[in-house]
Enzyme design. Structure first.
Site, PDB file in Angstrom:
ATOM      1  N   ASP A   1     -26.491 -37.785  10.974  1.00 60.15           N
ATOM      2  CA  ASP A   1     -25.645 -38.902  11.412  1.00 60.15           C
ATOM      3  C   ASP A   1     -25.229 -39.769  10.227  1.00 60.15           C
ATOM      4  OD1 ASP A   1     -24.353 -40.570  13.201  1.00 60.15           O
ATOM      5  OD2 ASP A   1     -26.089 -40.810  14.507  1.00 60.15           O
TER       6      ASP A   1
ATOM      7  N   ASP B   1     -19.080 -40.411  20.499  1.00 59.78           N
ATOM      8  CA  ASP B   1     -20.172 -41.005  21.271  1.00 59.78           C
ATOM      9  C   ASP B   1     -19.743 -41.217  22.717  1.00 59.78           C
ATOM     10  OD1 ASP B   1     -22.015 -41.033  19.320  1.00 59.78           O
ATOM     11  OD2 ASP B   1     -21.844 -43.149  18.813  1.00 59.78           O
TER      12      ASP B   1
HETATM   13  C1  GLA Z   1     -24.948 -42.667  16.554  1.00 61.22           C
HETATM   14  C2  GLA Z   1     -24.703 -41.264  17.102  1.00 61.22           C
HETATM   15  C3  GLA Z   1     -25.374 -41.116  18.440  1.00 61.22           C
HETATM   16  C4  GLA Z   1     -26.864 -41.363  18.281  1.00 61.22           C
HETATM   17  C5  GLA Z   1     -27.097 -42.739  17.669  1.00 61.22           C
HETATM   18  C6  GLA Z   1     -28.563 -42.942  17.312  1.00 61.22           C
HETATM   19  O1  GLA Z   1     -24.324 -43.616  17.336  1.00 61.22           O
HETATM   20  O2  GLA Z   1     -23.336 -41.010  17.187  1.00 61.22           O
HETATM   21  O3  GLA Z   1     -25.148 -39.840  18.977  1.00 61.22           O
HETATM   22  O4  GLA Z   1     -27.423 -40.361  17.479  1.00 61.22           O
HETATM   23  O5  GLA Z   1     -26.335 -42.916  16.470  1.00 61.22           O
HETATM   24  O6  GLA Z   1     -28.789 -44.163  16.715  1.00 61.22           O
END
Ligand code: GLA
Length: 757
Positions: A465, A525
């Site tokens: 990430d 997301d």
């Molecule tokens: C980001 C990612 C999510 C998740 C969160 C965790 O927003 O896109 O899928 O992994 O971080 O903190």
């Protein structure tokens, strides 16, 4: 295939693959683009030479006395300031330059990139055109792949030089175009926008340091009358994850100049004598069969030459991800209980997302400290991994290795490892700073730290990430991306079987650069299937569906508060690398059954879902229809947004089938929650039922209703003409054949050839 030949006394080069040709003719030392588009042969070249022209009034002649030599009015693949071409130029080095042709070299295979920039592998041939201006050498390098041509440039100098701008490729295409870009924001990535290219320049760029969720580096130029099925469409992209730039503008002489490369905000760059600078590869593709034809060409290029070799056409596991279900709140027994439920539902991989390390109990602390939190996981990662193994699940793990919370052991030990562009003040995003990946000690630390954790816990999948924009611009922004590529190469190239899913708050770094290291990217997301219609549809223009993760999440959805039927949650997630991301212990028995059936269905058709050839089919307004075709079968997904009353018939119109062949079309069996009917249950039940009473609530938990099913046999000709589907529920009574969908309904249709036994 690349051929060199003489045309009107000077060198010409014809680059061709199965989809397109480019004809370059060197005249007065300058590279003219006589053709870029449909496939032609060298025998066609002389007819394509430009006719002499008497000069256009105020134009500047490149060669005294030659009225045809003005660079302003002819199609080129390269041009500089001060030489008479007053259109936008792809290079700026602060001093006058006039690059003239020196040599052309054709070689089999690739000319390797010398920096950490990734490169599409498996080119059949490459062409290197060398131009000189004083002490400066410019090389334009083309590589030919089955369905795309890549181009990059390299500048070197025997004296010191400052580069302010250097594009990867420039083309002057004949005639006018529309441009389609993929634009958005967090949780609204990759929405398509199509506008005409005009005399004012259209720019598609990112300045956040990354390819960005604002403007994807990929874009398309199409003839104004092009549709999904017909007309000329050109696709462009870059194998790059940093600040990008592309522009398109039509000239008075009716050439559309298009160029793409690293954004000028990642310059200036100083070169010492003897040094060189190389741009990322620009990808160019073409189809005369509309947007679908172009997508097919780009998908094939990405599947065959971009994603890591180990994962090419390799089926991806159905995963369970802990994020939306648990956030930071879990312990080992909760995870194991989720894992055993996930296994029963058919999952193959359990991904532990954020929150497993250090003091990471919220997004305010602990980022950077990848020491397992023993309060949550007393047996460590190894313990969890082996227990998951005993359940029959593989283990996947989340990291955000580029970022750090100031409230972390790592930051306290190495405050200077973070990027601090302003003395005395930092600008935070999600309470984090980015580590300085231009430093070799920082890169070494990340490589050793992440590699040792992966190796110690039998990790078979990594979610990488990155949750903020880069706080710097200029050449360091480009060096950061090179640092990132080095880190991912050192960790993952020696471990090819690890499935790497890159993520950046969803799709903030959805690009071909990242896809060279990780076979898939978390597209967004946003897990609301109705929002995913736009996001996945937009991405599908340039990226194959096997490149994005797509999960079923709990409804109402956390990004929109929208309530959607579980069937649609699954149907939309089928078009990608399928997974589950919700609290499984909250599921009702009817939901468990439906999810289990959905996972089984996906696995049964996984090859078609992940690697089938995709086309976007014609629908009624506000609907979306995707068709995937593999050798064995085709699968269509028909999705609706808001229901409209008294709508009449809807047609399933799918193209590309053999006209006289008989096909059987069956819908995926799916269910409806009785509770969705509320008081309308009177249409279904012979006895009076209180919509708020225990009986309906119990029935809702236990007994799903069947949604109308289709089973139709017809010819391919009938299918492309359109076949009527069952009507939707419209308050005139219930019939088991109706499609009882309401808002956000969808269906999946499997289309198989009927063969004589
Ligand atoms: C980001 C990612 C999510 C998740 C969160 C965790 O927003 O896109 O899928 O992994 O971080 O903190």
């Amino acid at each position: 295939m690349i051929t060199e030949f003489e045309l009107m006394g000077t060198a010409a080069y014809l680059l061709s693959n199965g989809n397109m040709s480019m004809l370059i003719h060197i005249v007065n030392g300058k590279p003219l683009l006589l053709h870029c588009g449909s496939v032609i042969s060298a025998a066609d070249a002389s007819a394509m030479c430009l006719r002499p022209n008497p000069g256009w009034g105020t134009t500047v002649l490149y060669k005294e006395g030659d009225t045809s030599s003005s660079l302003d009015i002819i199609p080129l693949i390269w041009s500089e300031e001060n030489t008479g071409d007053y259109r936008e130029n792809p290079v700026s080095i602060g001093i006058p330059a006039d690059f003239t042709f020196r040599s052309g070299r054709i070689i089999d295979g690739l000319i390797p990139i010398e920096s950490e920039l990734p490169q599409a592998d498996g080119a059949s041939q490459s062409l290197e055109l060398t131009f000189l201006s004083g002490t400066i050498t410019l090389r334009i390098i083309y590589s030919v792949y089955e369905t795309a041509i890549c181009c990059r440039t390299v500048i070197s100098s025997s004296t010191e030089l400052v580069i302010n701008r250097l594009m990867s490729s420039m083309l002057d295409l004949k005639g006018s175009f529309d441009i389609t870009t993929l634009d958005g924001a967090w949780i609204r990535e990759a929405h398509t926008n199509r506008i005409p290219v005009s005399y004012s320049r259209v720019v598609n760029e990112s300045s956040t340091g990354f390819s960005s969720n604002r403007h994807n580096p990929g874009f398309l130029l199409s003839r104004p009358d092009a549709t999904e099925f017909s007309g000329e469409v050109y696709g462009f992209n870059q194998i790059y994850s940093g600040n990008h730039y592309a522009s398109a503008q039509i000239s008075a002489q009716n050439f559309t100049r298009v160029m793409l490369g690293i954004s000028p905000v990642s310059f200036p760059r100083s070169l010492n004598a003897g040094e060189s600078f190389e741009t990322p590869q620009a990808v160019i593709s073409y189809s005369a069969e509309g947007f679908n034809g172009l997508s097919c060409a780009m998908h094939s290029f990405v599947n065959s030459h971009i994603v890591p070799e180990y994962w090419r056409f390799m089926e991806r596991p159905v995963l369970y991800n802990s994020w939306e279900g648990c956030l930071f709140d879990f312990n080992e027994s909760k995870l194991l209980s989720l894992a055993s439920k996930a296994k029963k539902l058919g999952c193959e991989l359990f991904v532990l997302d954020d929150g497993w390390f250090g003091a990471r109990n919220s997004d305010t602390a602990g980022l950077g400290d990848y020491t397992v939190n023993k309060k949550k996981l007393p047996g460590g990662l190894e313990g969890l991994s082996s227990k998951l193994g005993r359940l029959g699940l593989k283990f996947g793990l989340w990291f955000e290795p580029e970022a750090v919370n100031p409230d972390s052991e790592l930051y306290r030990a190495h405050p200077d490892w973070a990027l601090h562009p302003f003395e005395g003040s930092d600008f935070y995003s999600r309470n984090e700073l980015l580590l300085d990946l231009t430093r070799s000690d920082v890169r070494d630390y990340i490589v050793e730290n992440v590699s040792s954790i992966i190796d110690s816990a039998n990790v078979s999948y990594v979610k990488w990430d990155m949750n903020r924009h880069l706080p710097i611009s200029g050449p360091k922004a480009h060096d950061y991306i090179l640092g990132l590529y080095e880190v991912q190469r050192r960790i993952f190239k020696p471990r090819p079987s690890i499935l790497l899913e890159n993520c950046a708050s969803g799709g903030n770094r959805f690009d071909l650069g990242m896809l060279c290291f990780g076979a898939q990217i978390w597209a967004s997301d946003n897990t609301d299937p109705i929002e995913r219609l736009d996001i996945q549809n937009g991405l599908s223009y340039l990226y194959p569906q096997s490149c994005w993760g797509s999960h079923v999440s709990a409804s109402p959805h956390s990004q929109t508060l929208r309530t959607t039927p579980l069937s649609t949650d699954a149907n939309a997630a089928f078009f990608g690398d399928f997974g589950l991301e919700l609290e499984l212990s909250h599921l009702l028995p009817v939901e468990e059954k439906e999810i289990k059936a959905a996972v089984e269905f996906y696995k049964g058709h996984r090859k078609t879902f992940q690697f089938g050839i995709l086309s976007r089919e014609e629908t009624e307004p506000d609907a979306v229809c995707w068709l995937l075709s593999s050798e064995e079968e085709s699968i269509a997904g028909l999705f609706h947004r808001l229901v409209h009353s008294a709508q009449g018939y809807e047609w399933l119109k799918l193209r590309g089938f053999e006209p006289s062949q008989i096909y059987r079309i069956t819908s995926r069996p799916q269910n409806l929650r009785v509770g969705r009917f509320g008081g309308l249950v009177k249409y279904i039940s012979p006895v009076d039922i209180n919509p708020n009473g225990v009986a309906l609530r119990t029935a809702d938990r236990l007994y799903p209703m069947k949604d109308g099913a289709e089973d139709i046999s017809c010819t391919g000709a009938a299918l492309s003409a359109g076949i009527p589907l069952a009507l939707k529920f419209m308050g005139t009574g219930y019939d088991a054949n109706l499609r009882n969908q309401g808002d956000f309904g969808s269906n999946i249709y499997v289309i198989e050839k009927v063969t004589d036994k």
